[in-house]
Write an enzyme that holds these catalytic residues in place. Structure first.
Site, PDB file in Angstrom:
ATOM      1  N   LEU A  46       0.854  -1.199   0.000  1.00 26.77           N
ATOM      2  CA  LEU A  46       0.000   0.000   0.000  1.00 26.77           C
ATOM      3  C   LEU A  46       0.883   1.241   0.000  1.00 26.77           C
ATOM      4  O   LEU A  46       1.887   1.284   0.698  1.00 26.77           O
ATOM      5  CB  LEU A  46      -0.887  -0.019   1.251  1.00 26.77           C
ATOM      6  N   HIS A 113       0.610  -5.359   1.204  1.00 27.97           N
ATOM      7  CA  HIS A 113      -0.524  -5.641   0.326  1.00 27.97           C
ATOM      8  C   HIS A 113      -0.068  -6.407  -0.925  1.00 27.97           C
ATOM      9  O   HIS A 113      -0.866  -7.014  -1.634  1.00 27.97           O
ATOM     10  CB  HIS A 113      -1.213  -4.316  -0.065  1.00 27.97           C
ATOM     11  N   ASP A 281      11.418  -2.122   7.720  1.00 22.64           N
ATOM     12  CA  ASP A 281      12.690  -2.874   7.678  1.00 22.64           C
ATOM     13  C   ASP A 281      12.583  -4.047   6.706  1.00 22.64           C
ATOM     14  O   ASP A 281      13.582  -4.458   6.096  1.00 22.64           O
ATOM     15  CB  ASP A 281      13.035  -3.453   9.059  1.00 22.64           C
ATOM     16  N   ASP A 296      20.550  -8.919   8.255  1.00 22.97           N
ATOM     17  CA  ASP A 296      20.319  -7.905   7.236  1.00 22.97           C
ATOM     18  C   ASP A 296      19.107  -8.331   6.391  1.00 22.97           C
ATOM     19  O   ASP A 296      19.075  -9.441   5.864  1.00 22.97           O
ATOM     20  CB  ASP A 296      21.578  -7.818   6.355  1.00 22.97           C
TER      21      ASP A 296
HETATM   22 CA    CA Z   1      13.711   0.915   9.440  1.00 24.18          CA
END
Ligand code: CA
Length: 313
Positions: A46, A113, A281, A296
């Site tokens: 989204l 989404h 993230d 990572d």
């Molecule tokens: Ca972040």
């Protein structure tokens, strides 16, 4: 203060040295680690975009996958619209990618989404899809969407206000991403992302959705492999200006979540793990600001490409 600037300068010097190594890596022949049989198509969530102000939505991820052999495409579908409308847009792009590459299938990877959006394509055209991977996917709805719809029930003045605010945000994103001729309908997006809207969608597109809220779903349905992973932290990096908002939204859940989606809602097919990441993230935003003491996010995409390759996909 001198000590702080000293550390900062040493940090910058280290960062410059690390950056200087990057062109050397790409100058070498790729290792084949991420060389999947079928092209990888990344699908945004989204208010998403393929790139805004030159910053990729999947920050640093397409390059990291391409570097070791993957063919990678970044889809652009409506930032805010129903799963079905976004799904049809993605289906058209998948057909273009297949025509361009001569491949018979694609590996779809969707964020937020983008999860249900990729599931739509696998549902209507399973013969074109090798795998669907949902990252922080809104597969059983988002409490945040429920709350926004709760304060803005259909047909009231407040819906007009909420829709106006959402449209303004979509307009801003379209502006920074160079404009878009794609249709936008924020209320349709929100309806798709509510718990009720997701349940309705799942009746038609059940593949990979766990029958028990937090378990694994079926890994192989109609020849399509299903996978998922997600973040379960809301605040991970004090330098990231988006952490505050995700921290506040995360309080609405009362269960493990990434600030916008609960860990259980994200489950699809074979669940690969919960990570110390928030919703942004998961796509290595903003610009790589994440928990520097955990995995990572880019590594997870690379490992997954290798998983797909190993599975012959
Ligand atoms: Ca972040």
């Amino acid at each position: 203060m001198t000590g702080f600037f000293g550390r900062l300068l040493r940090g910058l010097a280290f960062a410059s040295a690390a950056l200087a190594l990057l062109p050397l890596q790409s100058a070498h022949a790729h290792s084949g680690y991420t060389q999947t049989r079928y092209p990888i198509v990344l699908v945004h969530g989204l208010f998403g975009f393929d790139s805004a102000l030159g910053v990729d939505y999947f920050y640093g991820i397409p390059g990291a996958l391409q570097r070791d052999g993957a063919k990678v495409y970044v889809a652009q579908v409506s930032a805010a619209h129903s799963t079905e409308v976004r799904g049809e847009q993605l289906l058209a792009q998948v057909k273009n990618i297949l025509a361009l590459t001569g491949a018979s299938k694609v590996n779809l990877i969707g964020h937020s989404h983008g999860g249900p959006t990729t599931r739509y394509v696998a549902g209507v055209a399973p013969q074109l899809v090798a795998s669907v991977t949902s990252i922080g996917g809104v597969n059983r709805g988002s409490r945040v969407a429920d709350i926004v719809r709760g304060v803005a029930p259909a047909g009231t003045v407040s819906e007009t206000v909420a829709n106006g605010a959402a449209s303004a945000l979509v307009g801003l994103i379209n502006l920074v991403s160079g404009g878009s001729s794609l249709p936008q309908l924020p209320t349709a997006a929100l309806d798709s992302l509510t718990t009720a809207g997701s349940a309705q969608f799942n009746q038609r597109f059940a593949a990979g959705v766990p029958t028990s809220g937090c378990g694994h779903g079926a890994e192989l349905v109609n020849g399509v492999r299903y996978y998922s992973w997600t973040g379960t932290r809301t605040q991970t990096n004090v330098l990231d200006v988006t952490d505050g908002a995700l921290g506040v939204l995360g309080l609405a859940f009362g269960e493990a979540n990434d600030g916008l989606v609960s860990a259980c809602s994200s489950r699809l097919g074979r669940h690969l793990g919960d990570y110390r990441q928030n919703h942004l993230d998961e796509v290595n935003q903003l610009v790589g600001l994440r928990d520097w003491f955990s995995t990572d996010p880019v590594t997870l995409y690379r490992q997954h490409a290798n998983r797909l390759k190993t599975a012959g996909l």
